[in-house]
Design a protein around this motif. Sequence first.
Motif, PDB file in Angstrom:
ATOM      1  N   SER A   1      -2.273  15.230   6.250  1.00  0.00           N
ATOM      2  CA  SER A   1      -2.316  14.689   7.611  1.00  0.00           C
ATOM      3  C   SER A   1      -3.454  13.684   7.781  1.00  0.00           C
ATOM      4  O   SER A   1      -3.419  12.871   8.717  1.00  0.00           O
ATOM      5  CB  SER A   1      -2.443  15.821   8.637  1.00  0.00           C
ATOM      6  OG  SER A   1      -3.714  16.449   8.553  1.00  0.00           O
TER       7      SER A   1
ATOM      8  N   VAL B   1      -0.160  11.161   8.736  1.00  0.00           N
ATOM      9  CA  VAL B   1       1.165  11.770   8.875  1.00  0.00           C
ATOM     10  C   VAL B   1       1.075  12.924   9.863  1.00  0.00           C
ATOM     11  O   VAL B   1       0.246  13.820   9.685  1.00  0.00           O
ATOM     12  CB  VAL B   1       1.683  12.280   7.515  1.00  0.00           C
ATOM     13  CG1 VAL B   1       3.061  12.900   7.670  1.00  0.00           C
ATOM     14  CG2 VAL B   1       1.702  11.160   6.486  1.00  0.00           C
TER      15      VAL B   1
ATOM     16  N   TYR C   1      -3.831  11.198   6.049  1.00  0.00           N
ATOM     17  CA  TYR C   1      -3.213   9.893   5.813  1.00  0.00           C
ATOM     18  C   TYR C   1      -2.584   9.337   7.087  1.00  0.00           C
ATOM     19  O   TYR C   1      -2.045   8.228   7.081  1.00  0.00           O
ATOM     20  CB  TYR C   1      -2.121   9.998   4.747  1.00  0.00           C
ATOM     21  CG  TYR C   1      -2.590  10.281   3.348  1.00  0.00           C
ATOM     22  CD1 TYR C   1      -3.910  10.083   2.960  1.00  0.00           C
ATOM     23  CD2 TYR C   1      -1.697  10.741   2.386  1.00  0.00           C
ATOM     24  CE1 TYR C   1      -4.330  10.335   1.661  1.00  0.00           C
ATOM     25  CE2 TYR C   1      -2.109  10.993   1.078  1.00  0.00           C
ATOM     26  CZ  TYR C   1      -3.429  10.793   0.731  1.00  0.00           C
ATOM     27  OH  TYR C   1      -3.837  11.035  -0.556  1.00  0.00           O
TER      28      TYR C   1
ATOM     29  N   ARG D   1       2.246   6.768   4.739  1.00  0.00           N
ATOM     30  CA  ARG D   1       2.619   6.875   6.158  1.00  0.00           C
ATOM     31  C   ARG D   1       3.844   6.027   6.494  1.00  0.00           C
ATOM     32  O   ARG D   1       4.670   6.416   7.330  1.00  0.00           O
ATOM     33  CB  ARG D   1       1.427   6.450   7.017  1.00  0.00           C
ATOM     34  CG  ARG D   1       1.629   6.665   8.507  1.00  0.00           C
ATOM     35  CD  ARG D   1       0.351   6.370   9.282  1.00  0.00           C
ATOM     36  NE  ARG D   1      -0.091   4.989   9.144  1.00  0.00           N
ATOM     37  CZ  ARG D   1      -1.156   4.600   8.460  1.00  0.00           C
ATOM     38  NH1 ARG D   1      -1.916   5.500   7.840  1.00  0.00           N
ATOM     39  NH2 ARG D   1      -1.493   3.329   8.390  1.00  0.00           N
TER      40      ARG D   1
END
Length: 372
Positions: A152, A156, A154, A134
Amino acid sequence: MKPRRVALFINTLNRGGTERNVAVLCQHMDKSRYLPEVWTLHSGGGYEATIRAAGVEIHSLGRKRSYSPAFALRAAREISRSDADLFHVFLPAMMFYVGLARTVCRAAQPIVFSEATSLVTSRWQQPVRAWTVRTQCAGYAANSDASRAFLSTYGVPPARIRVIPNGHDISHFRTPLDRHVVRTAIGVGPQDKLAIFVGRLVDTKRVCDLVEAVRLLSDQAGLLRVVIVGDGPERSALEAQVLQAKLTDSVQFLGTRRDVTDLLRAADLFVFPSEMEGLSNAMIEAALAGLPIVGCDIGGVRDVVESGQQCLLVPTRDPQAFAGAMRRYLYDDELALRHGAAARNHAEQAYAIENTLERLYSLYDQVLGAKS
């Protein structure tokens, strides 16, 4: 204009889906535009010769054991000395070392991170992965919508993640082939229906469900032959399952092969009971070979083919349903041909390596443009 240098970071060059993708990029990348080099944790692997034959330099960090602090610092220093313009990291394990090179050794190169789906094997891995990915990356790529959803997690934002499918050289599927010769070499007769699985023999591929489905198709014993291409830790257990079910005449283990494309083109049906995928190269190659596909209804499979139009998808861990879908293709040649042709047409348009590279160049250009 002088080409920019891009360092491709991958854990190993052993035979696997992500490793194959890196090898294909090295073979086909326009080296007047981006000049690749490859960095690995370990030397050797099935794709090393392919990459070297493409004229691409390989750097091995020589890791002896996992998560050694001394090695991590040495690797970070070595990575930070790279003269590449851009780092492209595949898989979280290598991202850890590249992230250290940036945070500890002040490496200035922007990082693009690619993710498929990665298992977390220890409690501390997920937060470390998430923070590193990230905070340290300038660009993100996922090979499917399912992989973008996984990335996503993570933290992000999905809008920052570009979907860039795995690229394939479709010319390999257009060369002349004598199917009879290929089938005869593995003991398959002209009247047999040949089903093929290709993949790592690990638990998430659920090949055990395929074997059980074949057992349920006992009425097809004189018609159906199944070949399992690949190797892995589950092979011994699967061979024992085949022996116990008395399927040794129907199911054959071929191990790791270099003629997978020919085997796919010589088959009649592709079977793929996996319960977790980012974007399956084997599925794409089966589609390019014009095979009807029986798979499981999961994100990384739905991203490749459309159920009812190009394949038949069933729930995961349901050998009965899997056997039923296989039976439909075995008894309905017209359906099998129609779905196989539709799968090929879609795959040729969606997964040609040229299309993948143009999307990748666009991401690289954006990241490097933002840096400058």
